[in-house]
Design an enzyme around this catalytic site. Structure first.
Site, mmCIF file in Angstrom:
data_model
loop_
_atom_site.group_PDB
_atom_site.id
_atom_site.type_symbol
_atom_site.label_atom_id
_atom_site.label_comp_id
_atom_site.label_asym_id
_atom_site.label_seq_id
_atom_site.Cartn_x
_atom_site.Cartn_y
_atom_site.Cartn_z
ATOM 1 N N HIS A 70 9.894 5.264 -13.490
ATOM 2 C CA HIS A 70 10.005 5.520 -14.979
ATOM 3 C C HIS A 70 8.590 5.614 -15.271
ATOM 4 O O HIS A 70 7.715 5.610 -15.040
ATOM 5 C CB HIS A 70 9.835 4.029 -15.432
ATOM 6 C CG HIS A 70 10.507 4.113 -17.324
ATOM 7 N ND1 HIS A 70 9.954 4.061 -18.117
ATOM 8 C CD2 HIS A 70 12.055 4.069 -17.485
ATOM 9 C CE1 HIS A 70 10.329 3.972 -19.434
ATOM 10 N NE2 HIS A 70 11.781 3.741 -18.745
ATOM 11 N N LEU B 200 16.986 -2.166 -16.852
ATOM 12 C CA LEU B 200 16.247 -0.893 -16.099
ATOM 13 C C LEU B 200 15.344 -1.017 -15.619
ATOM 14 O O LEU B 200 15.394 -0.005 -14.749
ATOM 15 C CB LEU B 200 17.429 0.704 -16.342
ATOM 16 C CG LEU B 200 17.348 1.519 -15.569
ATOM 17 C CD1 LEU B 200 17.405 1.647 -14.912
ATOM 18 C CD2 LEU B 200 17.690 3.203 -16.688
ATOM 19 N N ASP B 201 14.488 -0.988 -16.990
ATOM 20 C CA ASP B 201 12.984 -0.195 -17.092
ATOM 21 C C ASP B 201 12.093 -1.655 -16.526
ATOM 22 O O ASP B 201 10.707 -1.726 -16.961
ATOM 23 C CB ASP B 201 12.467 -0.188 -18.118
ATOM 24 C CG ASP B 201 13.010 1.331 -18.333
ATOM 25 O OD1 ASP B 201 13.422 2.088 -17.001
ATOM 26 O OD2 ASP B 201 13.865 2.159 -19.719
ATOM 27 N N GLU B 202 12.212 -2.900 -16.783
ATOM 28 C CA GLU B 202 11.857 -4.187 -16.789
ATOM 29 C C GLU B 202 11.487 -4.861 -14.612
ATOM 30 O O GLU B 202 10.896 -5.790 -14.984
ATOM 31 C CB GLU B 202 12.497 -4.677 -17.336
ATOM 32 C CG GLU B 202 12.323 -4.493 -19.144
ATOM 33 C CD GLU B 202 10.561 -4.710 -19.592
ATOM 34 O OE1 GLU B 202 9.847 -5.532 -19.054
ATOM 35 O OE2 GLU B 202 10.400 -3.792 -20.150
#
Lengths: 277, 277, 277, 277
Positions: free
Chosen positions: C185, C220-222
């Site tokens: 990411h 999703l991005d954590e």
């Protein structure tokens, strides 16, 4: 249409004014401009990108005429006219693969009419990217250079990329392409002379290794530096691991140098480069 | 109470097991542990930090006895017992100021009983931080070293920091403090030999400059490397600007090396360091 | 034969001693060892590489038996047994190309039985490297996951690499592969929420952009961060140039994270990773 | 005598030509020149350094007259006339010490007529460098700002440096000094909102932490970014260690931003900076 102008001459009053006046006569609108006067040599360099509706030929005539009194090295090029690179390789593929990968992505604004090599190993890599590959495994050095020079002429090559090309080019060849051959070389702090530099670096426990892209002069590893980068390492990396990390830095640094050259961002002043990045 | 153990010996089966068994006998609980076997030399090094209610003396007896068969270099130190550094300087203040600044902040776990110098210029800097300053501007080199050695004895100095000390120390002195003298030196990719290195670097248009902290052996700038760092530069930086940037890197790199040494994180294996950072 | 042991449990006295004793019983010689106790959670993690003439099965029996009282998560793997990765992609090729390039070079010690995608765009890239490519452009999300799960079972996949896979995986799927899905990411200082982050970053004139590789949790991005890197940028880079630079960082960071995972160097402690690099 | 000219206006044909013509009328010789047209806003910015024998007043008259039609923001300053900075601090000393250290070294071309603080803690630091220190520990926020504003007038302050000043300045004050207040702030990838950001960063196991220097607008941490830098960290760094590393980055980044400002290298275009470094 966008044009890129580069100019290099002895510093003197009125240059920038003359350039911008001439660009106005070309009905040009400056979109990017960088200039620098080197205090040591008093050399002035300038890179200007401008939009115009005039033709490149017309602009060139105006600029050449109006700037003649400065006795400058002047270039003018359509921003979308890509430079043509001849890539020379031997057996190692990491630099070639990086160039072809970025070329495929459209991030390296060059044309690659051919890859040439003194070995046949990398044929599949080049041809897999639909790039012509010529090898000359059985020729002597001077015959190799005759082939290379012929290719330079045939393909109207602007510059040569030594992407881990392990042959030393002749003094004559280097001079004929002076300022137009880019090489990549490992680098260390401090430097290590002689064979097996990664082993030497390991033996002193260096904590940073790097790579240098430079123009080729007669002395293979001593020309003007274009780009450098480094990576941290530690004791857990043996000589082989250092070599692998070195490969990774080399391919990135070479690609960056090629990009700078492709965009007319590099000026040679004596043994130094001035780079408008 | 926390103790830091370091151990270095020829690699052989059972070392870690013996160390951890001995620490168990000390009623110790390991809080940090790093070990490494150097594949080239087959030297094993280990750094272990553990908590215990036993005294340092008791622990040392247990460890020395149980580990004697490995013929190892063994050290044991209370984690809060700070190493004592003698700082040698000449005229440049940037490294000294950095050390004193970090020392004041509590980020450099060392004691500095004195700063010594062959010039008087930095007296105010040291004394402004309430550190004793002794200078010997009028003495010859051997007399200087006699004074330095006397100070090392008097203050029970553990290691010497050459914070831009521009005197070459004698072979004898270096050997008497082998592995306990840290120097800082500018570094370049590639390296430049001889005088005015920043001018040489500028003349080749280097794009990265750096600094190296290393142990001092007889050859002033060639001992085992402890720490390195770099900074990017470009054509707009003249030799003086490079010198200024170099100062900034030097002070950071020296401080980092001192911190690693202060925390027993550096092992010397031949001419290389193994560093548990 | 070389084996890699990993162990994770509540910190308690005697673990290291028990491990090294058990390895001695396996006639093992430790060649690499790292351990760390996390002060916050009091979790102990250890990675040990050792040579032995015993079989992996024998060693596993000895270790499992001797370490059972620590209630630890224990893994043992032959160092030359490569982990199997399933790579999921959508349309962007930069991460996939990097993985396949390093895989070809032998620098990424994994097997890639298949690449799967919700689009057909990258078929030629995968197949050009002689890797099987399965696409499911017409399926709904749950049907896609059924195919992915079937492939995981069929190919005995150890971990999943999201190489710019632009589908959100279901909570169930993430949990079934918890700690075994790696995503990449873009990242910024400071962070930017919402759409078009590179445009937002450009609008604030950020000077550094980066990328983060992390484990996938429901969000999703954590998930826990594995690896990060950055590159400097300046005002001359428009949003598109930032995107291109971001691609370059992303592919390097993802490849690094995959390498760490492939070598059993990552430990998950709560929402954090401990990495023995 | 050397003068530094900065100019900012809507992009239009003939600007550079007009500037260089006007400098020729000043008998000026350009030694440094950078210009940039921002493609998004079509704002043109230019920084030119030139030598001349004319007075600054004469040059200003010529330039103002000849450039009036471009409706530009024009500044002209003798290169050796240092900008005057007011430094505001609270209790943390790392940024103040760095500024005073570089100021003493002559590497930060500013004057510091005074340091002001809402606490008395850093009096010794400032006065140790022979800089006036004024504190107002007992005043309310609006009374503080009255004192600060009075000092700005009295000392003819050009810009304010918030060197870890932990008070939020009023909207009115920020607007009165718009574009002339520099703040330093920690930064992370990804960003963390709310209290104890280093603890949050630690809890996600971030591998890179950083700092951002920016202009202050109403929103304390959201103004245009001037400079950023980062440092790698790993799991062995607890929250306190992260804070210490953060301090080190903050002081370097703030000093760099102040230097850029002191040399007229920063242009504000909307919420972005264009920086000629």
């Amino acid at each position: 249409m966008e044009l890129i102008l580069t100019l290099q001459c002895k510093d003197q009053p009125g240059i920038v004014n003359a350039v911008t006046s001439a660009i106005l006569k070309c009905n040009g609108n400056i979109t990017e401009n960088q200039q620098f006067t080197d205090p040591q040599s008093q050399i002035f360099v300038m890179r200007t990108r401008f939009e115009t509706d005039e033709t490149e030929t017309t602009c060139h005539q105006i600029l050449a005429r109006d700037l003649t009194r400065f006795d400058s090295a002047l270039t003018l090029r359509g921003a979308d006219r890509k430079k043509k690179a001849l890539v020379l390789v031997t057996k190692e593929d990491h630099c070639l693969r990086e160039l072809l990968y970025l070329h495929d992505l459209g991030e390296l604004p060059i044309e690659i009419p051919a890859v040439m090599s003194n070995h046949d190993d990398l044929r599949a890599v080049a041809e897999g990217h639909e790039i012509r590959f010529d090898s000359f495994p059985d020729l002597g050095k001077s015959e190799q250079e005759i082939l290379i020079s012929a290719a330079i002429e045939k393909y109207e090559i602007d510059f040569v990329i030594l992407a881990r090309y392990m042959q030393i080019l002749s003094q004559e060849f280097c001079e004929s392409m002076a300022g137009n051959i880019i090489n990549i070389h490992h680098s260390f702090l401090p430097g290590f002379k002689g064979a097996k530099p990664y082993h030497q670096a390991h033996a002193r426990g260096v904590k940073i290794i790097g790579a240098t892209a430079h123009f080729v002069t007669g002395d293979l590893d001593e020309g003007p530096i274009i780009e450098q980068d480094v990576a941290p390492v530690n004791h857990s990396k043996g000589p082989d691991a250092l070599v692998a990390i070195g490969r990774d830095i080399e391919r990135r640094v070479l690609a960056k140098a090629v990009q700078l050259f492709a965009e007319d961002r590099i000026f040679l002043v004596g043994n130094r480069t001035i780079i408008f990045s």
